[in-house]
Design a protein around this motif. Structure first.
Motif, PDB file in Angstrom:
ATOM      1  N   PRO A  95       0.837  -1.211   0.000  1.00 58.29           N
ATOM      2  CA  PRO A  95       0.000   0.000   0.000  1.00 58.29           C
ATOM      3  C   PRO A  95       0.872   1.261   0.000  1.00 58.29           C
ATOM      4  O   PRO A  95       1.730   1.422   0.869  1.00 58.29           O
ATOM      5  N   GLN A  96       0.663   2.090  -0.989  1.00 51.85           N
ATOM      6  CA  GLN A  96       1.571   3.228  -1.167  1.00 51.85           C
ATOM      7  C   GLN A  96       0.855   4.409  -1.829  1.00 51.85           C
ATOM      8  O   GLN A  96      -0.166   4.222  -2.518  1.00 51.85           O
ATOM      9  N   VAL A  97       1.431   5.553  -1.642  1.00 51.75           N
ATOM     10  CA  VAL A  97       0.957   6.761  -2.327  1.00 51.75           C
ATOM     11  C   VAL A  97       2.050   7.180  -3.297  1.00 51.75           C
ATOM     12  O   VAL A  97       3.238   7.137  -2.942  1.00 51.75           O
ATOM     13  N   ARG A  98       1.668   7.552  -4.498  1.00 54.05           N
ATOM     14  CA  ARG A  98       2.649   8.014  -5.483  1.00 54.05           C
ATOM     15  C   ARG A  98       2.399   9.487  -5.801  1.00 54.05           C
ATOM     16  O   ARG A  98       1.268   9.887  -6.077  1.00 54.05           O
ATOM     17  N   ILE A  99       3.480  10.238  -5.761  1.00 53.40           N
ATOM     18  CA  ILE A  99       3.375  11.689  -5.961  1.00 53.40           C
ATOM     19  C   ILE A  99       4.466  12.126  -6.927  1.00 53.40           C
ATOM     20  O   ILE A  99       5.634  11.758  -6.772  1.00 53.40           O
TER      21      ILE A  99
ATOM     22  N   PRO B 174      -5.955  19.100  -5.331  1.00 55.99           N
ATOM     23  CA  PRO B 174      -4.979  18.111  -4.838  1.00 55.99           C
ATOM     24  C   PRO B 174      -5.463  16.689  -5.065  1.00 55.99           C
ATOM     25  O   PRO B 174      -6.587  16.341  -4.702  1.00 55.99           O
ATOM     26  N   CYS B 175      -4.616  15.869  -5.683  1.00 52.41           N
ATOM     27  CA  CYS B 175      -4.989  14.489  -5.974  1.00 52.41           C
ATOM     28  C   CYS B 175      -3.841  13.570  -5.567  1.00 52.41           C
ATOM     29  O   CYS B 175      -2.705  13.752  -6.011  1.00 52.41           O
ATOM     30  N   LEU B 176      -4.155  12.597  -4.727  1.00 56.43           N
ATOM     31  CA  LEU B 176      -3.177  11.596  -4.298  1.00 56.43           C
ATOM     32  C   LEU B 176      -3.489  10.280  -5.003  1.00 56.43           C
ATOM     33  O   LEU B 176      -4.638   9.831  -5.005  1.00 56.43           O
TER      34      LEU B 176
ATOM     35  N   THR C  58      -2.091  11.953 -16.985  1.00 52.23           N
ATOM     36  CA  THR C  58      -2.851  11.185 -16.001  1.00 52.23           C
ATOM     37  C   THR C  58      -3.937  12.048 -15.375  1.00 52.23           C
ATOM     38  O   THR C  58      -3.854  13.287 -15.399  1.00 52.23           O
ATOM     39  N   LEU C  59      -4.905  11.389 -14.775  1.00 46.91           N
ATOM     40  CA  LEU C  59      -5.966  12.118 -14.080  1.00 46.91           C
ATOM     41  C   LEU C  59      -5.369  12.952 -12.944  1.00 46.91           C
ATOM     42  O   LEU C  59      -5.711  14.127 -12.775  1.00 46.91           O
ATOM     43  N   ALA C  60      -4.458  12.331 -12.187  1.00 48.83           N
ATOM     44  CA  ALA C  60      -3.893  13.036 -11.034  1.00 48.83           C
ATOM     45  C   ALA C  60      -3.157  14.298 -11.472  1.00 48.83           C
ATOM     46  O   ALA C  60      -3.337  15.372 -10.885  1.00 48.83           O
ATOM     47  N   HIS C  61      -2.331  14.180 -12.497  1.00 50.76           N
ATOM     48  CA  HIS C  61      -1.582  15.352 -12.958  1.00 50.76           C
ATOM     49  C   HIS C  61      -2.533  16.434 -13.464  1.00 50.76           C
ATOM     50  O   HIS C  61      -2.346  17.620 -13.194  1.00 50.76           O
ATOM     51  N   SER C  62      -3.540  16.010 -14.198  1.00 47.63           N
ATOM     52  CA  SER C  62      -4.492  16.989 -14.749  1.00 47.63           C
ATOM     53  C   SER C  62      -5.211  17.736 -13.643  1.00 47.63           C
ATOM     54  O   SER C  62      -5.461  18.940 -13.751  1.00 47.63           O
ATOM     55  N   LEU C  63      -5.555  17.019 -12.567  1.00 49.31           N
ATOM     56  CA  LEU C  63      -6.231  17.685 -11.448  1.00 49.31           C
ATOM     57  C   LEU C  63      -5.257  18.571 -10.679  1.00 49.31           C
ATOM     58  O   LEU C  63      -5.571  19.712 -10.351  1.00 49.31           O
ATOM     59  N   ASN C  64      -4.075  18.033 -10.399  1.00 51.57           N
ATOM     60  CA  ASN C  64      -3.092  18.839  -9.656  1.00 51.57           C
ATOM     61  C   ASN C  64      -2.754  20.123 -10.418  1.00 51.57           C
ATOM     62  O   ASN C  64      -2.494  21.159  -9.803  1.00 51.57           O
TER      63      ASN C  64
ATOM     64  N   TRP D  12       3.698  20.088  -1.666  1.00 55.50           N
ATOM     65  CA  TRP D  12       2.286  20.370  -1.418  1.00 55.50           C
ATOM     66  C   TRP D  12       1.544  19.131  -0.916  1.00 55.50           C
ATOM     67  O   TRP D  12       0.736  19.198   0.013  1.00 55.50           O
ATOM     68  N   LEU D  13       1.844  17.970  -1.498  1.00 54.81           N
ATOM     69  CA  LEU D  13       0.993  16.798  -1.281  1.00 54.81           C
ATOM     70  C   LEU D  13       1.511  15.793  -0.255  1.00 54.81           C
ATOM     71  O   LEU D  13       0.710  15.048   0.328  1.00 54.81           O
ATOM     72  N   VAL D  14       2.811  15.733  -0.027  1.00 52.07           N
ATOM     73  CA  VAL D  14       3.326  14.726   0.916  1.00 52.07           C
ATOM     74  C   VAL D  14       2.687  14.864   2.302  1.00 52.07           C
ATOM     75  O   VAL D  14       2.321  13.855   2.922  1.00 52.07           O
ATOM     76  N   PRO D  15       2.507  16.074   2.833  1.00 50.85           N
ATOM     77  CA  PRO D  15       1.865  16.172   4.149  1.00 50.85           C
ATOM     78  C   PRO D  15       0.470  15.543   4.192  1.00 50.85           C
ATOM     79  O   PRO D  15       0.073  14.961   5.202  1.00 50.85           O
ATOM     80  N   PHE D  16      -0.281  15.635   3.092  1.00 47.63           N
ATOM     81  CA  PHE D  16      -1.589  14.961   3.040  1.00 47.63           C
ATOM     82  C   PHE D  16      -1.391  13.442   2.974  1.00 47.63           C
ATOM     83  O   PHE D  16      -2.085  12.678   3.637  1.00 47.63           O
TER      84      PHE D  16
END
Lengths: 313, 307
Positions: free
Chosen positions: B136-140, B183-185, B172-178, B147-151
Motif C-alpha cells: 500500500p503506497q501513495v505516489r506523488i 490536490p490528488c493523491l 494522467t488524471l492526477a496530474h491533470s487535477l493537480n 504540497w501533497l506529501v503532508p496529506f
C-alpha cells in the motif's frame, strides 16, 4: 559488382514457451545511412507488413540492377512485432503494451522498452525515416503523410511522396513516446505514412503507398529514376483544421460516402439505423463543403463518436 | 444521492454511464472525492468505495461537508476485465484532461475532470495490474511533493513514493487535477483482478483519518499505524528479468531485504533447470514484487527502496 541485400537480426529474445522472438532487418546499398523504413509495429498492421514485404522484394531487384545511388544505404524492417501478429493481437501479447509507445526505449527496462531500444538503435542515424503506421481510432483515411509538429518536421520533403495529403499535428503528452517523435528529436527526418487500411490488405492503396515511397526515394536521389504512376500535388493541412462530424445517436452505422469524396454542406454522409426495428434513427449531415478525409469504418457506432473528418474548402 | 456525470448511448439498447454517490451533510464544509476504476482490471477501489459509502452513508451526521464516490470511471473495462476502454487503443490514464471534441474516450475524460476539479481533495485508487503486487503506497510527482506529501502521510500507507516527472505522465488524471490546483493523491496497492481485504480496510481508515484531519469527518478512526516510509530522490532500484521463463518466489512485498538476498528464481519447466536467480543488489525495502509468474527478458520483477 552490385551489392546484394543483407539480412540482419536486429533483436532476438527467448520466450517462456514459444520460439525465439526475432526482429529482422534488410539492408540495401552501402554507405551513408540514407533511409530507414519500418513496417508493422502492431500485430494487426497487415497492410503495413505487406507493403514492406513488397518494398524488400522490389529493392532487391533495384539493387541488382545497380539503381541504388552509390554511397547510400537503405534499411527495411518489415515487422517489429511478429509475435503479436502470429496470435492476432494488436499489442504485445503478454502485457498489452504498445511497442510504438515505448520509444526511445530502454535496454535495461521492461520487455517492450528493450525491444523499442533495439529498434531505435538500429534506426538511429538515418537521414530519412518512414513508418507505415496505423491510427488509434479505427477508420479509413485518404492515404497521406503525417508528421508531428516538433519543430523538426520537414514539410517540403513530405511533399515529395506525391500523396494526396500531408498533415501535421501538435503532439500531446502521450505522443512523446512514439517512434516518429523521438526519431525527429534524434535528427532523422521522420514521416508516418497512412496507407488507408490496417488489418486487411487493399491492393489499390498498397500500390499507391509503394509508389509514393519509391517516388520519394527517386526525388531525394537515393535511387535512380524509374517509371512510376502519376503523383499528386500534396495538400498540406494542420489536422486541427479538419471539421469533425460526430454521431448524434448510437446504432448501426451505414456509411454513404468514402474517403476522398467531395461533399457539400447538408449532404448525407451516413445513416444510423435502429438496431431493433431497422428504422433510420438519423441521417448524419455534413456541415461544410469539403473532401472526406477520414471515415469511421465499424458497423456499430456510439453516440458522439467521431464519424468523419472533413477537409473544408 | 446518485448522480450521473456521463451518459451516452451504446449501439444496442444500453447507455454508457459514469455515476457518483454524493453524500452531503452540513451547510459548510469541504468537498472530498474518491475515484477509482480507471483501469478495469484494478478492483481494490471497489471495496474501498463500498466501505466508505456504507460507513459514511450510515453515519452521515458525522460528516461536515461533501464526500463524492466515483467507483467506476471505466465501467466497460471493469465489466469486460480489461485494463483499458474496449475498442480504444490508449490507456485511459494517458488521455486526461481529455478533449470535448475528441473520441468518446477523450470526451469522457474531459467530463470527468470537469466534474471533479475544484475539490479540496481527491484520492485516485489504483491496484497495480495483473503482473505486479504492490505494498500500500501513495505516489506523488516530484513537482507536487512539497504540497501533497503532508496529506499523503495522513493516509497511513506503508510507503510514499515521490517519483520523477515524465512528460507522458502529464496525461494522467492526477496530474491533470493537480495542474488545476485540485490536490490528488494516487494510491497503489495489491494486485490486479483481486481484492485484498486487509489493505482495503487500511485505506478506508486512512481516508477517514485524512477527512478527519481536514475537518470533514467527526467519527472515530482507529489509527496507531507506523509512519509512512517517504521515498524521495533517485533511490528506487528496479529489478528486471535477465531471462524469459517462469518466476518462482516465496516472498511477498512490504519487507526489508538485504543485498544479495534471493528474491526468486526464473526456471525452465521443460528442462528442469534454473535459468537465472533474482537477487537484491541493495539493502532496502521491497515494495513491489512480480505476481504473474510468466516472464520475458526485461519483465519487472521487483522494486526496492534503497535507504
Amino acid at each position: 559488382m552490385c551489392q546484394t541485400m543483407r539480412q540482419e537480426t536486429i533483436f532476438e529474445m527467448t520466450s517462456p514457451c514459444r520460439d525465439n522472438f526475432r526482429i529482422t532487418g534488410y539492408h540495401f546499398g552501402n554507405g551513408e545511412k540514407a533511409l530507414a523504413i519500418v513496417g508493422a509495429m502492431r500485430g494487426d498492421e497487415v497492410q503495413q507488413q505487406f507493403i514492406c514485404s513488397q518494398l524488400v522484394n522490389r529493392l532487391q531487384y533495384i539493387e541488382q540492377q545497380g539503381h541504388i545511388t552509390e554511397g547510400y544505404s537503405i534499411l527495411v524492417i518489415p515487422s517489429c512485432n511478429p509475435f503479436s501478429m502470429n496470435v492476432s493481437r494488436r499489442f504485445w501479447a503478454m502485457d498489452s503494451t504498445d511497442i510504438n509507445r515505448m520509444f526511445p526505449g530502454y535496454d535495461q527496462g521492461e520487455t517492450t522498452q528493450r525491444i523499442a531500444a533495439a529498434i531505435f538503435t538500429a534506426l538511429n542515424g538515418y537521414h530519412y525515416g518512414i513508418q507505415l503506421a496505423s491510427y488509434y481510432v479505427p477508420g479509413d483515411f485518404v492515404p497521406h503523410v503525417r508528421m508531428l509538429k516538433t519543430g523538426y518536421e520537414d514539410v517540403e520533403t513530405a511533399r515529395l511522396f506525391g500523396m494526396k495529403y500531408v498533415t501535421t499535428y501538435q503532439p500531446r503528452p502521450f505522443d512523446t513516446t512514439l517512434l516518429n517523435y523521438n526519431w525527429q528529436l534524434w535528427n532523422t527526418k521522420a514521416f508516418s505514412l497512412y496507407s488507408g487500411h490496417t488489418s486487411q490488405i487493399d491492393t489499390g492503396t498498397c500500390d499507391e503507398t509503394i509508389d509514393a515511397i519509391f517516388r520519394m526515394m527517386q526525388r531525394t536521389g537515393i535511387i535512380s529514376p524509374r517509371p512510376l504512376r502519376a503523383a499528386y500535388e500534396s495538400i498540406v493541412i494542420d489536422e486541427a483544421s479538419l471539421l469533425h462530424i460526430k454521431a448524434p445517436h448510437a446504432g448501426i452505422f451505414r456509411r454513404v460516402v468514402v474517403p476522398n469524396r467531395r461533399v457539400v454542406a447538408g449532404e448525407t454522409l451516413a445513416n444510423i439505423i435502429d438496431p431493433y426495428n431497422g428504422k433510420t434513427l438519423c441521417d448524419v449531415k455534413n456541415t461544410a463543403d469539403g473532401i472526406v478525409f477520414f471515415t469511421h469504418n465499424r458497423p456499430l457506432v456510439l453516440q458522439n463518436a467521431l464519424l468523419f473528418k472533413i477537409h473544408t474548402l | 444521492m446518485i448522480k450521473t456525470i456521463v451518459s451516452t448511448e451504446l449501439p444496442i439498447d444500453e447507455r454508457f454511464r459514469i455515476r457518483k454517490n454524493v453524500i452531503q451533510h452540513g451547510k459548510e464544509g469541504l468537498r472530498f472525492c474518491v475515484v477509482t476504476g480507471t483501469h478495469g482490471d484494478e478492483l481494490e477501489g471497489q471495496m474501498v468505495c463500498y466501505e466508505l459509502a456504507h460507513i459514511v452513508g450510515e453515519n452521515s451526521q458525522k460528516l461536515n461537508g461533501t464526500l463524492e464516490i466515483y467507483p467506476a470511471l471505466n465501467p466497460l473495462g471493469i465489466d469486460t476485465i480489461q485494463r483499458g476502454i474496449p475498442n480504444f487503443d490508449l490507456d485511459m490514464n494517458r488521455i486526461f484532461p481529455g478533449d470535448p471534441n475528441g473520441t468518446m474516450a477523450e470526451q469522457t475524460a474531459h467530463a470527468i475532470v470537469e466534474d471533479i476539479k475544484g475539490a479540496d481533495m481527491v484520492i485516485d485508487i489504483h491496484s497495480s495490474n495483473l503482473y505486479l503486487r504492490e505494498t500500500p503506497q501513495v505516489r506523488i510527482n516530484v513537482q507536487d511533493a512539497e504540497w501533497l506529501v503532508p496529506f499523503a502521510e495522513r493516509l497511513g500507507m506503508d510507503f510514499v513514493w515521490v517519483h520523477d516527472a515524465a512528460t507522458v505522465l502529464e496525461a494522467t488524471l492526477a496530474h491533470s487535477l493537480n495542474a488545476t490546483n485540485t490536490p490528488c493523491l494516487v494510491v497503489e496497492m495489491g494486485v490486479g483482478q483481486r481484492i485484498n481485504h486487509k489493505m482495503c480496510h487500511r485505506l478506508v481508515k486512512g481516508i477517514l483519518h485524512l477527512m478527519q484531519t481536514m475537518g470533514l469527518w467527526q467519527g472515530t478512526v482507529e489509527t496507531g499505524w507506523e509512519s509512512s516510509i517517504i521515498c524521495k530522490g533517485d533511490h528506487v532500484t528496479f529489478l528486471n528479468a535477465e531471462t524469459s521463463g517462469v518466476f518462482l518466489t516465496e516472498l511477498k512485498c512490504g519487507i526489508n531485504v538485504m543485498r544479495g538476498q534471493v528474491i526468486g528464481q526464473i526456471v525452465d519447466p521443460l528442462r528442469g533447470i534454473v535459468l537465472s536467480t533474482v537477487t537484491s543488489p541493495v539493502d532496502g525495502y521491497l515494495f513491489t514484487i512480480r505476481a504473474y509468474p510468466i516472464v520475458y527478458e526485461g519483465s519487472l520483477m521487483a522494486r526496492i527502496y534503497n535507504r
